[in-house]
Design a protein around this motif. Structure first.
Motif, PDB file in Angstrom:
ATOM      1  N   GLY A   8      23.930  92.242  87.031  1.00  0.00           N
ATOM      2  CA  GLY A   8      24.613  91.020  87.437  1.00  0.00           C
ATOM      3  C   GLY A   8      24.223  90.661  88.855  1.00  0.00           C
ATOM      4  O   GLY A   8      23.109  90.928  89.297  1.00  0.00           O
ATOM      5  N   MET A  52      15.288  83.239  83.891  1.00  0.00           N
ATOM      6  CA  MET A  52      16.470  83.971  84.371  1.00  0.00           C
ATOM      7  C   MET A  52      17.720  83.477  83.660  1.00  0.00           C
ATOM      8  O   MET A  52      18.539  84.270  83.202  1.00  0.00           O
ATOM      9  N   ASP A  70      16.185  97.808  81.806  1.00  0.00           N
ATOM     10  CA  ASP A  70      16.533  96.649  80.981  1.00  0.00           C
ATOM     11  C   ASP A  70      18.019  96.307  81.039  1.00  0.00           C
ATOM     12  O   ASP A  70      18.495  95.438  80.307  1.00  0.00           O
ATOM     13  N   THR A  71      18.761  96.993  81.907  1.00  0.00           N
ATOM     14  CA  THR A  71      20.203  96.766  82.012  1.00  0.00           C
ATOM     15  C   THR A  71      20.492  95.672  83.027  1.00  0.00           C
ATOM     16  O   THR A  71      20.108  95.780  84.194  1.00  0.00           O
ATOM     17  N   HIS A  72      21.164  94.615  82.578  1.00  0.00           N
ATOM     18  CA  HIS A  72      21.549  93.529  83.481  1.00  0.00           C
ATOM     19  C   HIS A  72      22.797  93.967  84.242  1.00  0.00           C
ATOM     20  O   HIS A  72      23.863  94.117  83.661  1.00  0.00           O
ATOM     21  N   ARG A 123      17.834  84.664  80.159  1.00  0.00           N
ATOM     22  CA  ARG A 123      18.023  86.116  80.072  1.00  0.00           C
ATOM     23  C   ARG A 123      19.434  86.540  80.458  1.00  0.00           C
ATOM     24  O   ARG A 123      19.947  87.538  79.947  1.00  0.00           O
ATOM     25  N   THR A 124      20.087  85.776  81.363  1.00  0.00           N
ATOM     26  CA  THR A 124      21.377  86.213  81.906  1.00  0.00           C
ATOM     27  C   THR A 124      22.545  85.287  81.598  1.00  0.00           C
ATOM     28  O   THR A 124      23.696  85.677  81.798  1.00  0.00           O
ATOM     29  N   GLN A 140      20.251  87.975  90.567  1.00  0.00           N
ATOM     30  CA  GLN A 140      20.513  88.568  89.257  1.00  0.00           C
ATOM     31  C   GLN A 140      19.667  89.833  89.215  1.00  0.00           C
ATOM     32  O   GLN A 140      18.454  89.778  89.382  1.00  0.00           O
ATOM     33  N   PHE A 146      18.452  93.515  87.590  1.00  0.00           N
ATOM     34  CA  PHE A 146      18.238  94.366  86.419  1.00  0.00           C
ATOM     35  C   PHE A 146      17.795  95.740  86.890  1.00  0.00           C
ATOM     36  O   PHE A 146      16.958  95.849  87.792  1.00  0.00           O
TER      37      PHE A 146
END
Length: 85
Positions: free
Chosen positions: A65, A45, A61-63, A48-49, A56, A58
């Motif tokens: 937040g 995590m 595939d869009t984070h 990835r972020t 967190q 997603f």
């Protein structure tokens, strides 16, 4: 509907709130990744972020937040288009 993935822990009030908001917006399934029971997932995590806190979230595939980011996206009208891709 998009695939929603949420990094979370067992005791996380913001994770619960995020899940409630997503369900109100029609999400029926959230892939939860528990970072408190799997240290490797916490490392994944963070890689990835670049963040240490949960949740967190997603959408595909869009984070998105964390919880504050999710609610801001919803207020701005951006959450539903992401969920309905």
């Amino acid at each position: 509907m998009a695939v929603v993935t949420m990094y979370s822990t067992a005791v996380c009030p913001f994770c619960v709130r995020a899940e409630m908001l997503l369900k109100q917006r029609g999400v029926t399934e959230i892939q939860k990744i528990r970072i408190d029971t799997d240290p490797a997932q916490r490392d994944a995590m963070m890689a990835r972020t670049n963040r240490r806190t949960v949740p967190q979230i997603f959408i595909d595939d869009t984070h998105v937040g964390g919880y504050d980011d999710l609610t801001a996206l919803d207020r701005a009208g951006g959450l539903m288009p992401l969920l309905n891709k």
